[in-house]
Motif scaffolding. Structure first.
Motif, mmCIF file in Angstrom:
data_model
loop_
_atom_site.group_PDB
_atom_site.id
_atom_site.type_symbol
_atom_site.label_atom_id
_atom_site.label_comp_id
_atom_site.label_asym_id
_atom_site.label_seq_id
_atom_site.Cartn_x
_atom_site.Cartn_y
_atom_site.Cartn_z
ATOM 1 N N ALA A 1 32.499 53.710 47.944
ATOM 2 C CA ALA A 1 31.708 53.038 46.909
ATOM 3 C C ALA A 1 32.089 51.576 46.731
ATOM 4 N N PHE A 2 33.384 51.256 46.987
ATOM 5 C CA PHE A 2 33.821 49.868 46.766
ATOM 6 C C PHE A 2 33.351 48.943 47.882
ATOM 7 N N LYS A 3 32.931 49.540 48.984
ATOM 8 C CA LYS A 3 32.689 48.742 50.172
ATOM 9 C C LYS A 3 31.437 47.893 50.016
ATOM 10 N N GLN A 4 31.569 46.623 50.339
ATOM 11 C CA GLN A 4 30.406 45.752 50.312
ATOM 12 C C GLN A 4 30.011 45.455 51.744
ATOM 13 N N ALA A 5 28.697 45.259 51.939
ATOM 14 C CA ALA A 5 28.226 44.934 53.273
ATOM 15 C C ALA A 5 28.905 43.659 53.742
ATOM 16 N N SER A 6 29.454 43.687 54.934
ATOM 17 C CA SER A 6 30.177 42.522 55.417
ATOM 18 C C SER A 6 30.081 42.459 56.923
ATOM 19 N N VAL A 7 30.114 41.226 57.465
ATOM 20 C CA VAL A 7 30.078 41.113 58.917
ATOM 21 C C VAL A 7 31.445 41.417 59.519
ATOM 22 N N LEU A 8 32.479 41.365 58.701
ATOM 23 C CA LEU A 8 33.813 41.632 59.221
ATOM 24 C C LEU A 8 34.067 43.124 59.259
ATOM 25 N N PRO A 9 34.430 43.646 60.421
ATOM 26 C CA PRO A 9 34.680 45.080 60.513
ATOM 27 C C PRO A 9 36.076 45.429 59.991
ATOM 28 N N GLY A 10 36.363 46.717 59.947
ATOM 29 C CA GLY A 10 37.733 47.151 59.694
ATOM 30 C C GLY A 10 38.103 47.260 58.245
ATOM 31 N N PHE A 11 37.108 47.423 57.348
ATOM 32 C CA PHE A 11 37.446 47.554 55.940
ATOM 33 C C PHE A 11 38.341 48.762 55.706
ATOM 34 N N ASN A 12 37.957 49.916 56.248
ATOM 35 C CA ASN A 12 38.717 51.136 55.999
ATOM 36 C C ASN A 12 40.157 51.008 56.461
ATOM 37 N N LEU A 13 40.306 50.455 57.642
ATOM 38 C CA LEU A 13 41.637 50.309 58.223
ATOM 39 C C LEU A 13 42.489 49.350 57.393
ATOM 40 N N SER A 14 41.914 48.175 57.082
ATOM 41 C CA SER A 14 42.715 47.179 56.376
ATOM 42 C C SER A 14 42.990 47.596 54.941
ATOM 43 N N PHE A 15 42.004 48.250 54.318
ATOM 44 C CA PHE A 15 42.207 48.715 52.957
ATOM 45 C C PHE A 15 43.285 49.799 52.933
ATOM 46 N N GLY A 16 43.198 50.712 53.879
ATOM 47 C CA GLY A 16 44.180 51.787 53.967
ATOM 48 C C GLY A 16 45.575 51.244 54.210
ATOM 49 N N TYR A 17 45.644 50.259 55.085
ATOM 50 C CA TYR A 17 46.943 49.673 55.399
ATOM 51 C C TYR A 17 47.535 48.990 54.170
ATOM 52 N N THR A 18 46.674 48.264 53.433
ATOM 53 C CA THR A 18 47.126 47.569 52.232
ATOM 54 C C THR A 18 47.730 48.550 51.228
ATOM 55 N N ILE A 19 46.997 49.642 51.004
ATOM 56 C CA ILE A 19 47.468 50.637 50.037
ATOM 57 C C ILE A 19 48.801 51.237 50.494
ATOM 58 N N PHE A 20 48.859 51.571 51.788
ATOM 59 C CA PHE A 20 50.069 52.179 52.336
ATOM 60 C C PHE A 20 51.259 51.239 52.203
ATOM 61 N N TYR A 21 51.011 49.979 52.581
ATOM 62 C CA TYR A 21 52.079 48.986 52.584
ATOM 63 C C TYR A 21 52.588 48.721 51.169
ATOM 64 N N MET A 22 51.660 48.511 50.247
ATOM 65 C CA MET A 22 52.039 48.252 48.864
ATOM 66 C C MET A 22 52.813 49.441 48.298
ATOM 67 N N SER A 23 52.393 50.663 48.670
ATOM 68 C CA SER A 23 53.086 51.858 48.186
ATOM 69 C C SER A 23 54.507 51.892 48.702
ATOM 70 N N LEU A 24 54.634 51.647 50.006
ATOM 71 C CA LEU A 24 55.941 51.750 50.638
ATOM 72 C C LEU A 24 56.899 50.690 50.115
ATOM 73 N N ILE A 25 56.417 49.452 50.046
ATOM 74 C CA ILE A 25 57.292 48.327 49.735
ATOM 75 C C ILE A 25 57.489 48.131 48.241
ATOM 76 N N VAL A 26 56.432 48.327 47.467
ATOM 77 C CA VAL A 26 56.529 48.021 46.039
ATOM 78 C C VAL A 26 56.587 49.269 45.164
ATOM 79 N N LEU A 27 55.610 50.161 45.330
ATOM 80 C CA LEU A 27 55.479 51.261 44.381
ATOM 81 C C LEU A 27 56.593 52.295 44.515
ATOM 82 N N LEU A 28 56.983 52.602 45.758
ATOM 83 C CA LEU A 28 57.959 53.663 45.978
ATOM 84 C C LEU A 28 59.306 53.371 45.308
ATOM 85 N N PRO A 29 59.895 52.206 45.543
ATOM 86 C CA PRO A 29 61.170 51.916 44.865
ATOM 87 C C PRO A 29 61.034 51.928 43.344
ATOM 88 N N LEU A 30 59.916 51.412 42.862
ATOM 89 C CA LEU A 30 59.729 51.366 41.413
ATOM 90 C C LEU A 30 59.576 52.770 40.858
#
Lengths: 349, 287
Positions: free
Chosen positions: B2-31
């Motif tokens: 639902a959040f996805k907006q039409a865009s010419v740049l591919p890879g939304f799912n991958l980059s969004f997933g990576y962002t969430i994973f990375y933020m979780s690992l680096i920031v959220l997990l220790p906290l």
């Protein structure tokens, strides 16, 4: 208010931007500074405004020396090519800016400011945009707001630096007609800078043609177009064909034909002919230039033919659509060219 | 999605997933670990630890000094950025490089250096010591620059200097000269141009720099402890409390205080972000 420009010179390092410029601008006049980029036209405008200081010379407003006055004291309205609107302010606040920054004693009341701003927004026909931010406007609208903002301080002179340069062709044409009408209404001494000859000829009362820091010619649009003072002006004010030849007893030979140059001395010369001032014929007359049509380009209302004349390939001839169709011209045909008006410049460098 | 907006740049799912994973690992997990560790405490015990008088005093010192340091940098940082962008002078590049130095220096080294200079017998401190030239201006006691909250503010100002400078610099450099010329031709004087034209454009960048400096100052430890004097109820900072609890193997107590710091910092940064969003809106960037 009249403006006198006296012996203005300006250098940037080794580059001479303006070399001893003298110019009188009459009160209420709409003047165009026309020239190619780097000719010094914008520098001259900025010196008149006080945004730049001249190395030598004087600027007189209504006979009074303003050379050392700061831009904020000169009471000039300046309009920039890229609008320079304050993007964090609404259209209303942009126009009101000049009134709000006045010292307390001369600042109009809030109701007076409101009245004045709406009056100006009506003048530029954009009153309905008062609450928008500049980012929400089109280019043409922004420039009109910039103009309203400049007019709000009741300037004595309006200076416009390539005001339509950043706009697309259609909006440009609309806006320059609109500027002409506006000037006829408010009669403010105005100077605008442009590199577009059509714009200068259409809008201005007088045109100043500048080249490499010099004034080449000053005159009404008719004067500069019909009687150009120098080859540069001739070339700059529209398309032109050049014939390099030598004048002998009032005639210049070009290929198998010749062009009349009755007043020119016997010397090498360059002959200038505008593409729309050449007659085409299939019948050879005594003096006509011989040529062969190499290209035909259809440019809407006018048709441009390229004709290869001996020694001068690609001579341009412009015909109206009717004359082109009546003639039925084809590529590869042999034709005869007779220039109707020519300008001869002897001893070219 | 639902959040996805039409865009010419591919890879939304991958980059969004990576962002969430990375933020979780680096920031959220220790906290999260921090909060989990703390949750082994009863509510009453937790409250007793975090509301202990000596600890409460450190909150005041830490947040107060950080706020003050960030405010000081708001002004001096703007000034430094202004000078670096607007003027050209010999050694400009050198000064530009110096701005980043507080980042590169190990904080403990900075702390020791500052303590040496600002101590009552140091290069700068001696001028403010009791009976000295400048110190006399502040009464018979002089002005003590080290081993008290003033020292903490000095250390934090030093460490957080680059934030405001580096956030404001590019924005200031991007302001078209034409805007100032337009304002000038409309009759505005220099101060009006600065206040009405330049400052509103710089405001979001200033706020960003301010919040970064503030956040960094809250967590600062190394440079502060040497110059702070660390007197209970007076010049102890919260991170010091946490360290001293750790040294007594009181891990749960340390995390409890850390959770409070985390919560307060988060709320403050959220508020500053809100302010920033509001001012960006006013600038007409988002509508």
């Amino acid at each position: 208010m009249s403006i006198d420009i006296r012996n203005i010179s300006k250098r940037f390092g080794n580059f001479v931007a303006l070399d001893n410029i003298n110019l009188d601008i009459a009160s209420g006049e709409l003047l165009a500074l026309l020239g190619p980029s780097g000719c010094g036209k914008t520098t001259l405008l900025r010196i008149i405004a006080g945004l730049e200081t001249a190395d030598a010379g004087q600027i007189l407003f209504h006979g009074e020396d303003t050379t050392d006055k700061h831009v904020s004291e000169r009471q000039v309205g300046f309009v920039f090519q890229h609008y320079a609107l304050f993007r964090h302010m609404t259209v209303f606040e942009n126009v009101a800016f000049g009134l709000r920054v006045r010292p307390k004693e001369t600042r109009p009341s809030e109701t007076e400011i409101k009245r004045k701003v709406h009056e100006l927004l009506e003048l530029v026909q954009l009153d309905w945009l008062a609450d928008r931010h500049p980012a929400q406007l089109s280019g043409g609208q922004r420039q009109r707001i910039a103009l309203a903002r400049a007019l709000a301080v009741e300037p004595k002179v309006l200076l416009l630096d390539e005001p339509f340069g950043a706009l697309d062709t259609k909006v440009r044409k609309e806006l320059r007609r609109w500027l002409r009408r506006l000037h006829d209404e408010v009669h403010l001494t105005s100077i605008f800078v442009t590199h577009d000859q059509e714009e200068a000829l259409e809008v201005a009362d007088r045109v100043v043609v500048l080249n490499k820091g010099h004034i080449e010619q000053v005159g009404t649009p008719e004067e500069v177009y019909d009687t150009p003072a120098s080859p540069f002006v001739y070339q700059f004010l529209g398309d032109v064909n050049l014939f390099h030849s030598r004048v002998h007893a009032g005639w210049a030979e070009v290929g198998k034909g010749r062009i009349a140059a009755p007043e020119a001395p016997d010397a090498p010369a360059v002959i200038y002919v505008r593409p729309h001032e050449i007659d085409l014929s299939r019948v050879a007359s005594g003096d006509a230039l011989h040529g062969e049509i190499s290209h035909i380009r259809i440019l809407g209302a006018t048709i441009r033919l390229e004709v290869d004349v001996e020694g001068h390939d690609g001579v341009e001839v412009e015909l109206s659509r009717e004359r082109y169709q009546d003639g039925g011209w084809q590529v590869g045909e042999t034709v005869f060219l007779t220039p109707r008006t020519v300008q001869v410049y002897s001893n070219p460098q | 999605m639902a959040f996805k907006q039409a865009s010419v740049l591919p890879g939304f799912n991958l980059s969004f997933g990576y962002t969430i994973f990375y933020m979780s690992l680096i920031v959220l997990l220790p906290l999260t670990a921090l909060v989990v560790k703390t949750s082994s405490l009863e509510w009453g015990q937790f409250w007793a630890i975090v509301s202990e008088e000596r600890v409460v005093a450190t909150y005041k010192v830490t947040f107060g000094a950080s706020l003050l340091a960030a405010i000081i940098n708001l002004f001096t940082g703007l000034l430094v950025a202004w000078v670096l962008v607007r003027y050209s002078f010999p050694g400009k590049r050198l000064i530009d490089a110096l701005v980043d130095l507080p980042f590169a220096l190990p904080t403990a080294v900075a702390g020791i250096a500052l303590a040496t200079i600002y101590a009552p017998n140091g290069w700068i401190g001696q001028w403010f010591a009791p009976g000295s030239v400048l110190g006399g201006l502040f009464g018979s006691e002089g002005l003590s620059l080290a081993f008290n909250p003033t020292g903490i503010v000095i250390a934090l100002t030093f460490v957080t200097l680059p934030f405001v400078v580096r956030t404001v610099q590019p924005v200031l450099a991007d302001i078209e000269q034409e805007l100032e010329e337009a304002a000038s031709s409309l009759g505005a004087n220099r101060w009006q141009i600065f206040r009405l034209v330049i400052l509103p454009i710089l405001w979001p960048a200033l706020l960003t720099g301010f919040s970064l400096a503030f956040a960094r100052a809250i967590g600062e430890y190394g440079s502060v402890i040497f110059i702070a004097g660390n007197m209970p109820f007076k010049s102890e900072i919260t991170p010091l409390m946490i360290i001293s609890k750790l040294e007594q193997y009181d891990y749960v107590g340390a995390t409890a205080i850390a959770v409070v710091m985390l919560g307060v910092s988060f709320l403050l940064l959220l508020a500053i972000n809100g302010l920033q969003w509001w001012s960006a809106r006013r600038l007409g960037r988002r509508n």
